[in-house]
Design a protein around this motif. Structure first.
Motif, mmCIF file in Angstrom:
data_model
loop_
_atom_site.group_PDB
_atom_site.id
_atom_site.type_symbol
_atom_site.label_atom_id
_atom_site.label_comp_id
_atom_site.label_asym_id
_atom_site.label_seq_id
_atom_site.Cartn_x
_atom_site.Cartn_y
_atom_site.Cartn_z
ATOM 1 N N PRO A 59 0.822 -1.209 0.000
ATOM 2 C CA PRO A 59 0.000 0.000 0.000
ATOM 3 C C PRO A 59 0.857 1.261 0.000
ATOM 4 O O PRO A 59 0.796 2.084 0.905
ATOM 5 N N LEU A 60 1.671 1.420 -1.033
ATOM 6 C CA LEU A 60 2.589 2.558 -1.088
ATOM 7 C C LEU A 60 2.009 3.683 -1.941
ATOM 8 O O LEU A 60 1.229 3.450 -2.852
ATOM 9 N N VAL A 61 2.434 4.890 -1.620
ATOM 10 C CA VAL A 61 2.017 6.070 -2.375
ATOM 11 C C VAL A 61 3.257 6.906 -2.675
ATOM 12 O O VAL A 61 4.005 7.273 -1.764
ATOM 13 N N TYR A 62 3.494 7.187 -3.961
ATOM 14 C CA TYR A 62 4.588 8.080 -4.352
ATOM 15 C C TYR A 62 4.225 9.506 -3.907
ATOM 16 O O TYR A 62 3.140 9.992 -4.219
ATOM 17 N N VAL A 63 5.144 10.177 -3.207
ATOM 18 C CA VAL A 63 4.839 11.545 -2.763
ATOM 19 C C VAL A 63 5.828 12.591 -3.279
ATOM 20 O O VAL A 63 5.528 13.776 -3.270
ATOM 21 N N ALA A 64 7.012 12.171 -3.743
ATOM 22 C CA ALA A 64 7.991 13.128 -4.270
ATOM 23 C C ALA A 64 9.097 12.360 -4.981
ATOM 24 O O ALA A 64 9.206 11.135 -4.840
ATOM 25 N N TYR A 65 9.929 13.101 -5.739
ATOM 26 C CA TYR A 65 11.048 12.449 -6.422
ATOM 27 C C TYR A 65 12.201 13.424 -6.582
ATOM 28 O O TYR A 65 12.056 14.635 -6.393
ATOM 29 N N GLU A 66 13.356 12.862 -6.904
ATOM 30 C CA GLU A 66 14.543 13.664 -7.208
ATOM 31 C C GLU A 66 14.817 13.572 -8.707
ATOM 32 O O GLU A 66 14.544 12.547 -9.332
ATOM 33 N N PRO A 67 15.370 14.622 -9.306
ATOM 34 C CA PRO A 67 15.669 14.614 -10.746
ATOM 35 C C PRO A 67 16.637 13.483 -11.115
ATOM 36 O O PRO A 67 17.251 12.868 -10.244
ATOM 37 N N PRO A 68 16.791 13.224 -12.421
ATOM 38 C CA PRO A 68 17.661 12.132 -12.856
ATOM 39 C C PRO A 68 19.100 12.263 -12.356
ATOM 40 O O PRO A 68 19.633 13.374 -12.249
ATOM 41 N N ALA A 69 19.713 11.120 -12.055
ATOM 42 C CA ALA A 69 21.126 11.065 -11.676
ATOM 43 C C ALA A 69 21.749 9.862 -12.387
ATOM 44 O O ALA A 69 22.140 8.878 -11.753
ATOM 45 N N ILE A 85 20.722 6.044 -21.150
ATOM 46 C CA ILE A 85 20.055 4.740 -21.044
ATOM 47 C C ILE A 85 18.884 4.792 -20.064
ATOM 48 O O ILE A 85 17.767 4.406 -20.398
ATOM 49 N N VAL A 86 19.143 5.247 -18.838
ATOM 50 C CA VAL A 86 18.096 5.329 -17.813
ATOM 51 C C VAL A 86 18.237 6.643 -17.048
ATOM 52 O O VAL A 86 19.307 7.259 -17.028
ATOM 53 N N ALA A 87 17.149 7.042 -16.391
ATOM 54 C CA ALA A 87 17.166 8.307 -15.643
ATOM 55 C C ALA A 87 17.785 8.151 -14.263
ATOM 56 O O ALA A 87 18.516 9.013 -13.787
ATOM 57 N N ASN A 88 17.501 7.041 -13.589
ATOM 58 C CA ASN A 88 17.940 6.804 -12.215
ATOM 59 C C ASN A 88 17.365 7.855 -11.260
ATOM 60 O O ASN A 88 18.091 8.649 -10.668
ATOM 61 N N HIS A 89 16.057 7.841 -11.113
ATOM 62 C CA HIS A 89 15.395 8.707 -10.143
ATOM 63 C C HIS A 89 15.431 8.082 -8.745
ATOM 64 O O HIS A 89 15.528 6.870 -8.603
ATOM 65 N N GLN A 90 15.313 8.938 -7.749
ATOM 66 C CA GLN A 90 15.020 8.502 -6.391
ATOM 67 C C GLN A 90 13.601 8.953 -6.063
ATOM 68 O O GLN A 90 13.202 10.064 -6.432
ATOM 69 N N PHE A 91 12.849 8.098 -5.362
ATOM 70 C CA PHE A 91 11.476 8.428 -5.001
ATOM 71 C C PHE A 91 11.280 8.382 -3.493
ATOM 72 O O PHE A 91 11.949 7.614 -2.792
ATOM 73 N N TYR A 92 10.343 9.200 -3.035
ATOM 74 C CA TYR A 92 9.924 9.181 -1.633
ATOM 75 C C TYR A 92 8.502 8.642 -1.568
ATOM 76 O O TYR A 92 7.656 9.002 -2.391
ATOM 77 N N PHE A 93 8.270 7.776 -0.570
ATOM 78 C CA PHE A 93 6.989 7.079 -0.455
ATOM 79 C C PHE A 93 6.404 7.226 0.936
ATOM 80 O O PHE A 93 7.138 7.344 1.920
ATOM 81 N N ALA A 94 5.090 7.157 0.979
ATOM 82 C CA ALA A 94 4.386 7.027 2.247
ATOM 83 C C ALA A 94 3.486 5.806 2.154
ATOM 84 O O ALA A 94 3.146 5.355 1.054
ATOM 85 N N SER A 95 3.118 5.260 3.281
ATOM 86 C CA SER A 95 2.091 4.237 3.278
ATOM 87 C C SER A 95 0.772 4.900 2.891
ATOM 88 O O SER A 95 0.585 6.107 3.098
ATOM 89 N N ARG A 96 -0.127 4.134 2.336
ATOM 90 C CA ARG A 96 -1.428 4.715 1.959
ATOM 91 C C ARG A 96 -2.157 5.261 3.185
ATOM 92 O O ARG A 96 -2.809 6.300 3.128
ATOM 93 N N LYS A 97 -2.018 4.585 4.311
ATOM 94 C CA LYS A 97 -2.658 5.051 5.540
ATOM 95 C C LYS A 97 -2.141 6.426 5.941
ATOM 96 O O LYS A 97 -2.914 7.334 6.272
ATOM 97 N N LEU A 98 -0.820 6.610 5.901
ATOM 98 C CA LEU A 98 -0.251 7.912 6.253
ATOM 99 C C LEU A 98 -0.684 8.968 5.244
ATOM 100 O O LEU A 98 -1.038 10.091 5.616
ATOM 101 N N ALA A 99 -0.673 8.617 3.952
ATOM 102 C CA ALA A 99 -1.033 9.577 2.909
ATOM 103 C C ALA A 99 -2.483 10.034 3.028
ATOM 104 O O ALA A 99 -2.809 11.190 2.730
ATOM 105 N N GLU A 100 -3.350 9.132 3.464
ATOM 106 C CA GLU A 100 -4.772 9.465 3.535
ATOM 107 C C GLU A 100 -5.178 10.139 4.839
ATOM 108 O O GLU A 100 -6.123 10.931 4.870
#
Length: 299
Positions: free
Chosen positions: A84-94, A192-207
């Motif tokens: 139950p993950l939710v994407y909440v933010a990301y970092e630009p390609p590295a 070839i690839v972007a190599n992003h980093q993502f930040y996640f919250a649980s769906r419970k926390l996000a809601e």
């Protein structure tokens, strides 16, 4: 009675953050400001360290943590497993922050030379996708190499003793291998690839605790700006806890990207392409829709 009940609820509000030994969350933990900021909203914070992204998201899946960050691939496998993950933010390609390495004495000169070879990697991590796409670009099918799934420490040992022909790895392990063993790069993510980093919250926390997520992201952004402008100082601060020399960490930090951003349609589309690639290779048990796991604008 009402006041006592409210106080009890406030005491039970906990944001459980999963972090890796290297990255902006560990720096945020060290800074100590998040705990105070969330306490003012009635939350307390707990921190748990993980060796890589996949086990971190496994912990989120079973409800052991509420917030964390990983690269591109782990959340795709986690979503396919029902997390139950939710994407909440990301970092630009590295793209230079991950690479396919070979020993300095290796006769392998190009990615095409990996055909029929043993390649070490962390299954389900960012570098899994780098390997797939680099092979595709070189005209080699994924089925034509022998993947050896190992965590970074075990992969480094196998790489150094010659048990594998190549190692696909991310920073700071990548920088450490380059400095300590003079490992050569067959290819990094560039082109070839972007190599992003993502930040996640649980769906419970996000809601139910959106304000807490906003505070975490605001504090992370401040740390992000500090790191970008103080790379040497950050490397010196991280060195004792990570167990890597300052020059290695400086190299890795210079290859990071900076600027934590809200999720947008473009990055969702990129994640969907990665998910579709893994599904086509039968690495995912089912097709997933990335947008099903995205924090909606304004929420």
């Amino acid at each position: 009675m009402v006041a006592s009940t409210n106080a009890s609820i406030a005491q039970d509000k906990v944001v459980r953050i999963g972090f890796q030994k290297y990255g902006k969350l560990v720096l945020l933990k060290g800074k100590g400001t998040l705990d105070a900021k969330l306490q003012s909203l009635g939350y307390k914070v707990t921190w748990t360290e993980f060796p890589s992204g996949p086990p971190l998201l496994e912990a989120l899946n079973v409800g052991a943590i509420d917030f964390g960050n990983t690269g591109e691939a782990p959340p795709i496998f986690a979503q396919a497993a029902g997390a139950p993950l939710v994407y909440v933010a990301y970092e630009p390609p590295a793209p230079t922050g991950e690479a396919i390495l070979v020993p300095k004495t290796s006769t392998l000169q190009t990615v095409a030379d990996l055909k029929g070879k043993k390649v070490a990697l962390n299954k389900g991590s960012n570098v899994h996708y780098l390997l797939v796409k680099a092979l595709e670009k070189a005209g080699v099918r994924y089925s034509e190499i022998e993947p050896v799934f190992l965590a970074p420490a075990d992969a480094r040992a196998a790489f150094e003793r010659g048990a594998v022909d190549a190692w696909v790895i991310w920073d700071p392990f990548q920088a450490a291998a380059e400095v300590a063993t003079e490992a050569r790069t067959l290819a990094d993510g560039t082109g070839i690839v972007a190599n992003h980093q993502f930040y996640f919250a649980s769906r419970k926390l996000a809601e139910h605790d959106k304000a807490a997520i906003d505070v975490v992201l605001k504090e992370l952004s401040e740390v992000d700006g500090w790191v970008e402008n103080n790379i040497k100082a950050v490397a010196e601060q991280l060195s004792p806890s990570v167990g890597l020399p300052v020059p290695v960490l400086e190299l890795a930090l210079k290859r990071q990207s900076y600027g934590i951003k809200p999720i947008n349609d473009g990055v969702i589309a990129e994640q969907q392409r990665i998910a579709d690639t893994f599904f086509a290779l039968n690495l995912l048990p089912k097709r997933i829709v990335i947008s099903d796991a995205v924090r909606k604008s304004g929420s």
